[in-house]
Write a protein that holds these residues in place. Structure first.
Motif, PDB file in Angstrom:
ATOM      1  N   VAL A  62       0.828  -1.208   0.000  1.00  0.00           N
ATOM      2  CA  VAL A  62       0.000   0.000   0.000  1.00  0.00           C
ATOM      3  C   VAL A  62       0.866   1.263   0.000  1.00  0.00           C
ATOM      4  O   VAL A  62       0.524   2.266  -0.634  1.00  0.00           O
ATOM      5  CB  VAL A  62      -1.009  -0.015   1.178  1.00  0.00           C
ATOM      6  CG1 VAL A  62      -0.289   0.012   2.534  1.00  0.00           C
ATOM      7  CG2 VAL A  62      -1.968   1.162   1.073  1.00  0.00           C
ATOM      8  N   ASP A  63       2.012   1.219   0.675  1.00  0.00           N
ATOM      9  CA  ASP A  63       2.895   2.387   0.686  1.00  0.00           C
ATOM     10  C   ASP A  63       3.436   2.669  -0.716  1.00  0.00           C
ATOM     11  O   ASP A  63       3.544   3.820  -1.142  1.00  0.00           O
ATOM     12  CB  ASP A  63       4.098   2.153   1.623  1.00  0.00           C
ATOM     13  CG  ASP A  63       3.660   1.919   3.058  1.00  0.00           C
ATOM     14  OD1 ASP A  63       2.648   2.529   3.468  1.00  0.00           O
ATOM     15  OD2 ASP A  63       4.320   1.115   3.744  1.00  0.00           O
ATOM     16  N   VAL A  65       2.064   1.743  -3.589  1.00  0.00           N
ATOM     17  CA  VAL A  65       0.975   2.217  -4.448  1.00  0.00           C
ATOM     18  C   VAL A  65       0.729   3.697  -4.195  1.00  0.00           C
ATOM     19  O   VAL A  65       0.613   4.498  -5.129  1.00  0.00           O
ATOM     20  CB  VAL A  65      -0.313   1.406  -4.191  1.00  0.00           C
ATOM     21  CG1 VAL A  65      -1.517   2.080  -4.843  1.00  0.00           C
ATOM     22  CG2 VAL A  65      -0.146  -0.017  -4.719  1.00  0.00           C
ATOM     23  N   ARG A  66       0.695   4.076  -2.902  1.00  0.00           N
ATOM     24  CA  ARG A  66       0.429   5.496  -2.600  1.00  0.00           C
ATOM     25  C   ARG A  66       1.568   6.388  -3.086  1.00  0.00           C
ATOM     26  O   ARG A  66       1.325   7.501  -3.563  1.00  0.00           O
ATOM     27  CB  ARG A  66       0.222   5.673  -1.096  1.00  0.00           C
ATOM     28  CG  ARG A  66      -1.125   5.139  -0.692  1.00  0.00           C
ATOM     29  CD  ARG A  66      -1.439   5.403   0.748  1.00  0.00           C
ATOM     30  NE  ARG A  66      -2.706   4.768   1.079  1.00  0.00           N
ATOM     31  CZ  ARG A  66      -3.039   4.362   2.290  1.00  0.00           C
ATOM     32  NH1 ARG A  66      -2.187   4.510   3.291  1.00  0.00           N
ATOM     33  NH2 ARG A  66      -4.210   3.815   2.501  1.00  0.00           N
ATOM     34  N   HIS A  67       2.788   5.896  -2.962  1.00  0.00           N
ATOM     35  CA  HIS A  67       3.940   6.682  -3.431  1.00  0.00           C
ATOM     36  C   HIS A  67       3.799   7.007  -4.921  1.00  0.00           C
ATOM     37  O   HIS A  67       3.884   8.160  -5.338  1.00  0.00           O
ATOM     38  CB  HIS A  67       5.233   5.895  -3.178  1.00  0.00           C
ATOM     39  CG  HIS A  67       6.451   6.501  -3.799  1.00  0.00           C
ATOM     40  ND1 HIS A  67       7.047   7.639  -3.290  1.00  0.00           N
ATOM     41  CD2 HIS A  67       7.173   6.155  -4.891  1.00  0.00           C
ATOM     42  CE1 HIS A  67       8.090   7.953  -4.042  1.00  0.00           C
ATOM     43  NE2 HIS A  67       8.197   7.074  -5.017  1.00  0.00           N
ATOM     44  N   TYR A  68       3.529   5.971  -5.725  1.00  0.00           N
ATOM     45  CA  TYR A  68       3.445   6.207  -7.169  1.00  0.00           C
ATOM     46  C   TYR A  68       2.174   6.953  -7.553  1.00  0.00           C
ATOM     47  O   TYR A  68       2.158   7.752  -8.487  1.00  0.00           O
ATOM     48  CB  TYR A  68       3.583   4.881  -7.924  1.00  0.00           C
ATOM     49  CG  TYR A  68       5.019   4.427  -7.923  1.00  0.00           C
ATOM     50  CD1 TYR A  68       5.983   5.148  -8.625  1.00  0.00           C
ATOM     51  CD2 TYR A  68       5.434   3.330  -7.181  1.00  0.00           C
ATOM     52  CE1 TYR A  68       7.312   4.775  -8.600  1.00  0.00           C
ATOM     53  CE2 TYR A  68       6.762   2.942  -7.148  1.00  0.00           C
ATOM     54  CZ  TYR A  68       7.706   3.667  -7.859  1.00  0.00           C
ATOM     55  OH  TYR A  68       9.015   3.320  -7.825  1.00  0.00           O
ATOM     56  N   MET A  69       1.108   6.681  -6.823  1.00  0.00           N
ATOM     57  CA  MET A  69      -0.147   7.392  -7.092  1.00  0.00           C
ATOM     58  C   MET A  69       0.060   8.889  -6.863  1.00  0.00           C
ATOM     59  O   MET A  69      -0.366   9.723  -7.667  1.00  0.00           O
ATOM     60  CB  MET A  69      -1.210   6.855  -6.136  1.00  0.00           C
ATOM     61  CG  MET A  69      -2.608   7.086  -6.582  1.00  0.00           C
ATOM     62  SD  MET A  69      -2.883   6.305  -8.175  1.00  0.00           S
ATOM     63  CE  MET A  69      -4.300   7.249  -8.660  1.00  0.00           C
ATOM     64  N   ARG A  70       0.744   9.211  -5.772  1.00  0.00           N
ATOM     65  CA  ARG A  70       0.992  10.605  -5.425  1.00  0.00           C
ATOM     66  C   ARG A  70       1.855  11.270  -6.515  1.00  0.00           C
ATOM     67  O   ARG A  70       1.530  12.353  -6.998  1.00  0.00           O
ATOM     68  CB  ARG A  70       1.718  10.661  -4.075  1.00  0.00           C
ATOM     69  CG  ARG A  70       1.827  12.026  -3.436  1.00  0.00           C
ATOM     70  CD  ARG A  70       2.474  11.908  -2.054  1.00  0.00           C
ATOM     71  NE  ARG A  70       3.776  11.241  -2.123  1.00  0.00           N
ATOM     72  CZ  ARG A  70       4.918  11.859  -2.412  1.00  0.00           C
ATOM     73  NH1 ARG A  70       4.920  13.152  -2.625  1.00  0.00           N
ATOM     74  NH2 ARG A  70       6.050  11.193  -2.476  1.00  0.00           N
ATOM     75  N   LYS A  73      -0.005  12.094  -9.673  1.00  0.00           N
ATOM     76  CA  LYS A  73      -0.912  13.238  -9.629  1.00  0.00           C
ATOM     77  C   LYS A  73      -0.185  14.565  -9.862  1.00  0.00           C
ATOM     78  O   LYS A  73      -0.823  15.568 -10.116  1.00  0.00           O
ATOM     79  CB  LYS A  73      -1.648  13.258  -8.286  1.00  0.00           C
ATOM     80  CG  LYS A  73      -2.712  12.163  -8.206  1.00  0.00           C
ATOM     81  CD  LYS A  73      -3.646  12.399  -7.038  1.00  0.00           C
ATOM     82  CE  LYS A  73      -3.735  11.189  -6.169  1.00  0.00           C
ATOM     83  NZ  LYS A  73      -4.224  11.431  -4.824  1.00  0.00           N
TER      84      LYS A  73
END
Ligand SMILES: *Cc1c(COP(=O)(O)O)cnc(C)c1O
Length: 509
Positions: A62-63, A65-70, A73
């Protein structure tokens, strides 16, 4: 724990401090579990090549995924908003393309498999070759080159091989209009040929007098983009091609602007001898910092023998009555210039997506694409004409070029582009073509509706107003993006390509 290793400041926003992936790391966190090995263990690399201290971050799934998602954006994308980047054809990429290229039969194949086991892939490549031949009017097509520029290099190699094969050794000059994309002279330069620049006339066409003067028996040929990078169809195209052919030269078509011609004009019918396609532009393959390019090259009959090997061909005809498909395989053209790329080119990311796109639209749909692309560009040009000077002001094709400067204002094209980002639009192409001062090259593509075009036009008009009444806000833009205005010279001179390393990590160790 949050380090300031990726900070930025823009005049109107507070300094942003972003946690790096190392800040999020914690010893023992695991994101993947390796499956048990089903192959024999191999020797590890020699000890001196191992770096036990390499500080790889440890994170849960999850970390990551959030890193790349951020990060994603921070980026602007075609899926996020209007992207009128001239010459690049940033059209919307239909998502059905993604479904098709993820079909297991395409996804899990390898180019070294025996041909009997990849007949579907070969059939797709064969059909794509056939469609591209038909769309652009050529005798044969190679799918191999990795992008438009690579296609140019391939095409010019074939032109040289053609002249050589006829014992015609004097030809060393390539004629290239001053409106050309930089890759054209670069491709020619890589081969040690000489570039002769041909000026444009006042209507944005090739200057026929200058062309005539340059045509002689030392000319390899001419590289021409039509419609050109001003978005204009050359009104004298038949004369241009006749002049080049008249001195024994070959006509190279830069097909980057094919979107304007689909289903209407075939470059092969006009007399072009060789042309590259930019599948990633015309046929909806995501590109630009993200996806692979695909630059197939089509040729007239007299160049077909020189194509790179291998082409995909039919080894044994099928029999429809017996429901027997043909056997597809590889073929080598008689005087092939050789291989241009490992294996066959960009299969999944390129061929499958473009195949799907062409199949989905069919002949009438392709024609619609060209007509809507041209309509959208002319609509925008008409809406902006009173505010922005259009130096070559006539009916345009899929794009047009405006000047980003105003009397009595110090605002330049670059400032206008940066200000557009504040309004959530991607900037147009800047400072290209070189023959227009403060060029803003605008290509809306066919996939935008009138509301979007109107919103963009109104924003451009508003920025022109700001340039006169409040130029500071335009000159300081972008003011509300994640990162402020970059120092582009410093960014190019002092490349930092691994900004994710911890601050005190010693790269030389
Ligand atoms: C994009 C483009 C090229 C180069 O194509 P790539 O696929 O980026 O290598 C060449 N000529 C023109 C006019 C282009 O727009």
């Amino acid at each position: 724990m949050v380090s300031a290793s990726s900070t930025t400041s823009s005049p109107l926003s507070a300094t942003i401090v972003e946690p790096t992936i190392f800040d999020l790391s914690s010893r023992g966190r695991v994101g993947v579990r390796m499956p048990e090995s089903d192959v024999p263990a191999a020797e590890p690399p020699p000890q001196h090549l191992l770096r036990p201290e390499l500080p790889l971050p440890e994170l849960a799934e999850v970390d990551v995924v959030r890193h790349y998602m951020r990060l994603s954006k921070f980026n602007y994308s075609v899926d996020g908003g209007f992207y009128p980047l001239g010459s690049c054809t940033m059209k919307y990429n239909p998502k059905i393309n993604e479904d098709v290229c993820r079909l297991p039969g395409f996804l899990f194949t390898h180019p070294l498999q025996p041909i009997e086991t990849v007949q579907g892939n070969l059939a797709l490549m064969y059909q794509l070759q056939e469609w591209l031949k038909e769309i652009a009017g050529f005798a044969a097509v190679t799918l191999q080159p990795a992008a438009g520029a690579h296609g140019e290099f391939t095409g010019v190699l074939m032109m040289r091989a053609y002249h050589k094969s006829r014992g015609d050794d004097k030809r060393v000059k390539m004629l290239i209009p001053d409106a050309a994309h930089g890759t054209n002279p670069a491709s020619v330069g890589m081969m040690g040929m000489t570039v002769v620049t041909i000026p444009s006339d006042e209507r944005g066409n090739v200057d026929l007098k200058a062309l005539e003067a340059a045509c002689d028996d030392t000319v390899v040929g001419m590289m021409l983009t039509n419609p050109n990078t001003l978005g204009l169809f050359d009104e004298n195209i038949e004369k241009v091609i006749a002049l080049v052919h008249g001195c024994g030269g070959l006509m190279y078509g830069d097909g980057a602007n094919l979107n304007a011609l689909l289903g209407i004009v075939r470059p092969g019918d006009l007399g072009f001898d060789v042309m590259h396609f930019n599948l990633h532009k015309t046929f909806a393959v995501p590109h630009g910092g993200g996806g692979p390019g695909v630059g197939p090259v089509g040729v007239a009959a007299r160049l077909a023998d020189f194509l790179p090997e291998p082409l995909v061909g039919i080894l044994e005809e099928g029999d429809e009555d017996k429901d027997m498909p043909p056997l597809y395989g590889y073929m080598k053209p008689a005087k092939s210039i050789g291989r241009m790329k490992a294996f066959h080119g960009h299969f999944g990311g390129g061929f499958v997506r473009s195949f799907t796109y062409i199949a989905m639209h069919g002949p009438d749909g392709l024609k619609d694409i060209a007509q809507y692309a041209v309509l959208n560009a002319n609509y925008l040009q008409a809406r902006l004409r009173d505010t922005y000077h259009i130096p070559f002001d006539r009916i345009c094709m899929h794009e047009f070029v405006a000047e980003g400067q105003f009397e009595g204002s110090d605002v330049r094209a670059l400032d206008i582009s940066k200000r557009l980002m504040d309004y959530n639009f991607h900037p147009p192409t800047n400072y290209f073509p070189l023959i227009v001062h403060e060029a803003l090259m605008i290509e809306p593509t066919e996939t935008e509706n009138k509301d979007t075009l109107d919103a963009f036009a109104e924003t451009m008009i508003k920025i022109a107003e700001e340039a006169k009444t409040n130029s500071a806000i335009v000159k300081s833009a972008p003011n509300n993006t994640q990162f402020g205005r970059m120092d582009e010279v410093k960014a190019a001179r002092e490349l930092v390509l691994c900004c994710w390393l911890p601050e005190n990590y010693d790269l030389s160790a």
